[in-house]
Every structure is written in C-alpha cells, then in structure tokens.
Design an enzyme around this catalytic site. Structure first.
Site, PDB file in Angstrom:
ATOM      1  N   CYS A   1       0.690   0.029  -9.237  1.00  0.00           N
ATOM      2  CA  CYS A   1       1.848   0.568  -8.507  1.00  0.00           C
ATOM      3  C   CYS A   1       3.063   0.728  -9.401  1.00  0.00           C
ATOM      4  O   CYS A   1       3.860   1.640  -9.205  1.00  0.00           O
ATOM      5  CB  CYS A   1       2.180  -0.305  -7.315  1.00  0.00           C
ATOM      6  SG  CYS A   1       2.512  -2.013  -7.759  1.00  0.00           S
TER       7      CYS A   1
ATOM      8  N   GLY B   1       0.840  -1.204   0.000  1.00  0.00           N
ATOM      9  CA  GLY B   1       0.000   0.000   0.000  1.00  0.00           C
ATOM     10  C   GLY B   1       0.867   1.243   0.000  1.00  0.00           C
ATOM     11  O   GLY B   1       1.990   1.218  -0.520  1.00  0.00           O
ATOM     12  N   ASN B   2       0.376   2.299   0.621  1.00  0.00           N
ATOM     13  CA  ASN B   2       1.118   3.569   0.543  1.00  0.00           C
ATOM     14  C   ASN B   2       2.105   3.725   1.717  1.00  0.00           C
ATOM     15  O   ASN B   2       1.986   3.057   2.747  1.00  0.00           O
ATOM     16  CB  ASN B   2       0.134   4.745   0.467  1.00  0.00           C
ATOM     17  CG  ASN B   2      -0.654   4.895   1.751  1.00  0.00           C
ATOM     18  OD1 ASN B   2      -0.139   5.359   2.758  1.00  0.00           O
ATOM     19  ND2 ASN B   2      -1.914   4.474   1.728  1.00  0.00           N
TER      20      ASN B   2
ATOM     21  N   VAL C   1       0.826   4.690   5.473  1.00  0.00           N
ATOM     22  CA  VAL C   1       0.363   3.549   6.268  1.00  0.00           C
ATOM     23  C   VAL C   1       1.529   2.583   6.498  1.00  0.00           C
ATOM     24  O   VAL C   1       1.619   1.951   7.559  1.00  0.00           O
ATOM     25  CB  VAL C   1      -0.843   2.857   5.591  1.00  0.00           C
ATOM     26  CG1 VAL C   1      -1.273   1.632   6.386  1.00  0.00           C
ATOM     27  CG2 VAL C   1      -2.015   3.828   5.472  1.00  0.00           C
ATOM     28  N   GLY C   2       2.449   2.508   5.540  1.00  0.00           N
ATOM     29  CA  GLY C   2       3.631   1.661   5.712  1.00  0.00           C
ATOM     30  C   GLY C   2       4.369   2.012   6.993  1.00  0.00           C
ATOM     31  O   GLY C   2       4.834   1.138   7.730  1.00  0.00           O
TER      32      GLY C   2
ATOM     33  N   GLU D   1       5.668  -3.242   0.592  1.00  0.00           N
ATOM     34  CA  GLU D   1       5.569  -3.101  -0.866  1.00  0.00           C
ATOM     35  C   GLU D   1       4.833  -1.796  -1.114  1.00  0.00           C
ATOM     36  O   GLU D   1       3.602  -1.739  -1.032  1.00  0.00           O
ATOM     37  CB  GLU D   1       4.805  -4.294  -1.462  1.00  0.00           C
ATOM     38  CG  GLU D   1       5.512  -5.628  -1.285  1.00  0.00           C
ATOM     39  CD  GLU D   1       6.699  -5.811  -2.225  1.00  0.00           C
ATOM     40  OE1 GLU D   1       6.777  -5.092  -3.239  1.00  0.00           O
ATOM     41  OE2 GLU D   1       7.546  -6.665  -1.936  1.00  0.00           O
TER      42      GLU D   1
END
Ligand code: NAD
Length: 466
Positions: free
Chosen positions: A253, A197-198, A201-202, A219
């Site tokens: 992505c 995800g982004n 949030v990572g 990722e």
C-alpha cells in the site's frame, strides 16, 4: 491448548459477537496481566511457528522467507515487543489540572477498552495487516473478531487454525470467508471496525458501521508519488525507489506508485532504475527467489493491461500461468493514461516528467491525498516546501516504506487514503476510549458561589475565578 471440539464452536456472526460480548462483560480482558499474556502468546506463536506462516505467505504470494520475516512475521513481533515494553505507561491514568473554581477536586483521564472490535484485513500483507491491529486491540483490553482476506487463503487458514489455539478463545475469533461472510459480520454491532483495503469497500464498511454508530478506522491506499529532483544522488534514489516498489511485486500500500521526476532527473534516473532492478533481481527476475508473484489472475490481467502505457525502460515480460510480471519501469508516461489514473498495486513504475517543483506540488495537490509522499532531493528548501504545501498520510525523505518501522510514528492515511491511525501508542488511542474522570469531594461545599440566586458579589467573584 484447547481440545478441537471447543475450537469448533465458532458459530455464526451473531453467535460469535454475542459470545465475545458476554466474555467482555465479565471483565476478563481488562487486567493488564491478561493483555500481556495474550501478546506473549501471539509472540510465541509467531516465533515458534515461523515456518508455518512463512510457507503460507509463500503459497499465497510467492513471498521469499526474508521478506516474510522482515515485512510480516518479524514486523509483528517488533510491534508486540514495543507494546509490551510500554503498555504499563500507556495504560496509566493521566492527571489533569482542575480550574480554581472547582478546587478542591482531582481530574484525570483513564483509558478503557471499547468492547468487541472487528478487524477486516487484505491479502497483500495478510499476516501483518491482520495481526498488527490485533496487537493494539488486545493491548487495549478488547475482544476481537478477525476477518482475514479470502484472497490469501493459506495465510487465512493458518490464522484461523492457530489463533484460537494460543489466544483466549472467549475473546478472539477468526471468521474466514469473502464478501458474504464480511457482510454478515458487518450486520452485527461492533464497538469499532478496523478495515484495511480499498476505498470502494471502505465506503461499504463505513456505511454498515454507521447503522450502529460504530466508529471506523479505514486504512486505504492510493497513488503514493516519489518526487525526484536533479542534484540528488540518483543512483541511490533509484535503488531505494526500486526496493520499495518491487518488494512484494509492487503489492504494497505504501509502495512508491510512480516517480514524479523534476526537470532533467526524468531521463537521468532511467538507467539507474534499470541497473537497480538488475542488481536486485538479476537479468531474469523470473528466476529470482526474492521476487514475488501477482496474487490472482484478475489482478494479473489488470496489470498487464497497463504495460503499454509508456516506453519500457526495463521489464515488461510476463507469464500468466506463473502470474509473473517482471519489475517494469515505464518512461514518457502521459499523466492522463490508465496507469496514472488508478493505484497500480503491482510491479509497474511509471516515470512522469514535470518541469519544476511548483509543477510537482501542483500535480500532487491536484489528486487525492496520498498514503505516503516520498521525496529525493538535496535541497532543504524543497523539503520545507513539500512539508508545508502538500498533505499525505506520511512524508518521507530519502527512503520509501520505512516509516512503518519507526515505532513512535503513527500509520494511517488522510482523505481518500484513509482515516484514523495505528501502531504503538496510536493503536492504544484507536482501540480505547479516553474517559474523563472528575472527583470533587462533597464537603466543603465550595460550589455555593455557583448556585443561584446570583448576586453582584457572586458574579464578580465568579468572573475573577473563570
Ligand atoms: P481485499 O480484496 O483482500 O479486501 C480487503 C478485505 O475486504 C477482505 O477481507 C475482503 O474480504 C473484504 N471485502 C472485499 N469486498 C467486500 C465487500 N463488498 N463487502 C465487505 N467486505 C469486503 O484487499 P484489497 O482491497 O484488494 O486490498 C488492496 C487495497 O488495500 C489497495 O488499495 C491498498 O493500497 C490497500 N491497502 C492499504 C493498506 C494500509 O495499511 N493503508 C495496507 C494494505 C493494502
């Protein structure tokens, strides 16, 4: 198949992790037969119920049946087949040479599963990005909790319905939901967290995992440039860039985020990009069955706000009720404009002009390391320079997005585009611990030399053997 009453006992995150942890402790997930049975069951599910998943992907993202197959269902089936073909070899212990000073002794590495892993996946490829990591997790002999994206609710529901029915429900659980549910899961101790995800949030995921000293794979995304040099076949380059960009309406992505056009390639590629869009999606892409939609209103509003950041070469139309944004190419884009500040993640392709390759390399290196760097050039010298002088998760010449389908290649980012990698044998590395094993017989006790008290003679011999 299990009766529904058994499937209903998913429980809260603490109960789920306790249940899966207990199942892992029994050793049920370790035998290769169990792992292969899970992979075959997942494969059967995807092939026998293709339509169910294709319909869910269409409901969530307007994905065409062809794209649903090539980029999600078929992609995952290929990953399973590749894993099944090589699993015996990947799980075999590896002999390692031992130093003379230890002889006689045997050393080897042995892979062992980690335990229970948490897989948090995003909405843009909601099936592939939940299941491809799961393939690796199961192949390595782990239990897994999958948290699909709430922004792709139909696919999330299909996964929650089907996975516990075909996979070992003692070892695999699906938890649906958004931020509160993911937060509650992250409070638990897992043995690995795999997040796609982004980056915002990572960071939350990494901080939560750090509380338990749990390793993470991130990722993430970012702006992946497509460098285009003059002297290359611009018509083909434009077709391939348009194909990679407008697939899934730009919500990929690894999609080329922008074109970094060198010298006269900037104006020369414009008509080719416009032609490519018309060839692929017709004069009115809104009527094309092969063109997707934007996932939700928030992303639609964000994207339409970027449409004025350059001169429109093609596209620009949009319709909020249908969450439709035409495949759009923008020229004369200022590198400081909003469309160049954040990952676009939608069907807008800015063309940024740079005078030469030096400037292109400086442009790339002046920003976050991209998930992928693409280059379209006829010059071997340029290829060598891009390889040596830039850093990215992947580097591909002549084609975007397709490195994911090369099964021997790792997939992952670097720096802001992520950490860790997976697919094929790289998933085995991610979801296993490689244990060092040394076996030295007690007799004869050749270690006497190493025991104190040390004498000159011992020291001489030890130095010679080291
Ligand atoms: P998303 O909004 O679906 O979020 C991903 C997951 O994070 C979801 O499961 C969601 O529930 C969870 N989540 C969201 N907010 C959270 C919070 N505050 N705390 C805990 N969990 C939370 O997807 P997204 O992030 O919008 O996905 C798009 C991004 O992902 C883009 O940057 C894209 O480039 C990147 N991406 C990367 C890859 C890759 O393989 N590298 C693949 C797809 C997408």
């Amino acid at each position: 198949m299990l009766p529904d009453s058994d499937l209903a006992r998913a429980g809260n995150p603490a109960e789920i992790t306790a249940r899966l942890g207990a199942a892992f402790a029994t050793g049920r997930t370790r035998p290769l037969d169990w792992r292969k049975a899970q992979l075959r069951a997942l494969r059967d599910l995807l092939t026998e119920h293709q339509q169910v998943f294709a319909a869910a992907l269409n409901a969530d993202l307007g994905k065409s049946a062809t794209e649903a197959h090539t980029t999600e269902i078929g992609f995952t089936v290929n990953e399973i087949d590749h894993t099944l073909r090589h699993l015996d070899r990947w799980t075999r212990p590896h002999k390692v040479r031992t130093p003379l000073s230890l002889a006689p002794a045997r050393a080897r590495t042995v892979r062992e599963p980690l335990g229970t892993v948490l897989i948090i996946s995003p909405w843009n490829y909601p099936l592939q990005l939940a299941l491809a990591p799961l393939v690796g997790a199961l192949a390595a002999g782990n239990c897994a909790v999958i948290k699909p994206s709430e922004l792709a609710p139909a696919t999330s529901a299909a996964l929650a319905h089907w996975l516990p029915r075909v996979l070992d429900p003692h070892a695999v659980a699906v938890v649906e939901g958004g931020v509160p549910e993911t937060t509650a899961l992250l409070d638990q101790r897992f043995d690995h967290v795999f997040y796609t995800g982004n980056g915002t949030v990572g960071r939350i995921v990494m901080a939560a995992a750090a509380r338990h000293l749990t390793p993470v794979t991130l990722e993430l995304g970012g702006k992946s440039p497509a460098v285009v040099e003059p002297g290359t076949d611009l018509a083909t380059a434009a077709r391939r860039i348009a194909w990679g960009k407008f697939m899934n309406a730009g919500q990929t992505c690894v999609a080329p985020d922008y074109v970094l056009a060198v010298g006269e390639a900037a104006t020369a590629i414009e008509p080719h990009l416009a032609t490519a869009v018309r060839e692929m999606y017709g004069a009115d892409p809104a009527t094309s069955g092969d063109y997707g939609r934007i996932v939700n209103d928030r992303h639609f509003d964000r994207l339409t706000g970027l449409l004025t950041d350059g001169r429109t070469v093609v596209g620009g139309d949009h319709d909020r009720t249908a969450r439709y944004i035409a495949p759009t190419v923008l020229a004369d884009v200022d590198p400081g404009s909003a469309v160049m500040r954040e990952e676009i993640f939608g069907p807008i392709l800015p063309v940024v002009h740079v005078p030469d390759l030096d400037s292109a390399i400086a442009f790339i290196n002046g920003r976050d390391k991209p998930l992928a760097l693409y280059a379209f050039t006829a010059s071997r010298h340029s290829k060598r320079r891009l390889l040596a002088e830039t850093s990215s998760g992947a580097l591909a010449f002549g084609i975007p997005n397709a490195h994911l389908t090369v099964q021997g290649l790792p997939f992952g980012g670097v720096g802001e585009s992520g950490q860790g990698r997976y697919h094929g044998s790289y998933s085995m590395d991610t979801f296993s611990h490689t244990k060092a094993v040394l076996d030295k017989p007690l007799l004869p006790d050749t270690l006497r030399l190493a025991y104190p008290p040390f004498t000159r003679r011992k020291e001489r011999l030890l130095r010679r053997m080291a």
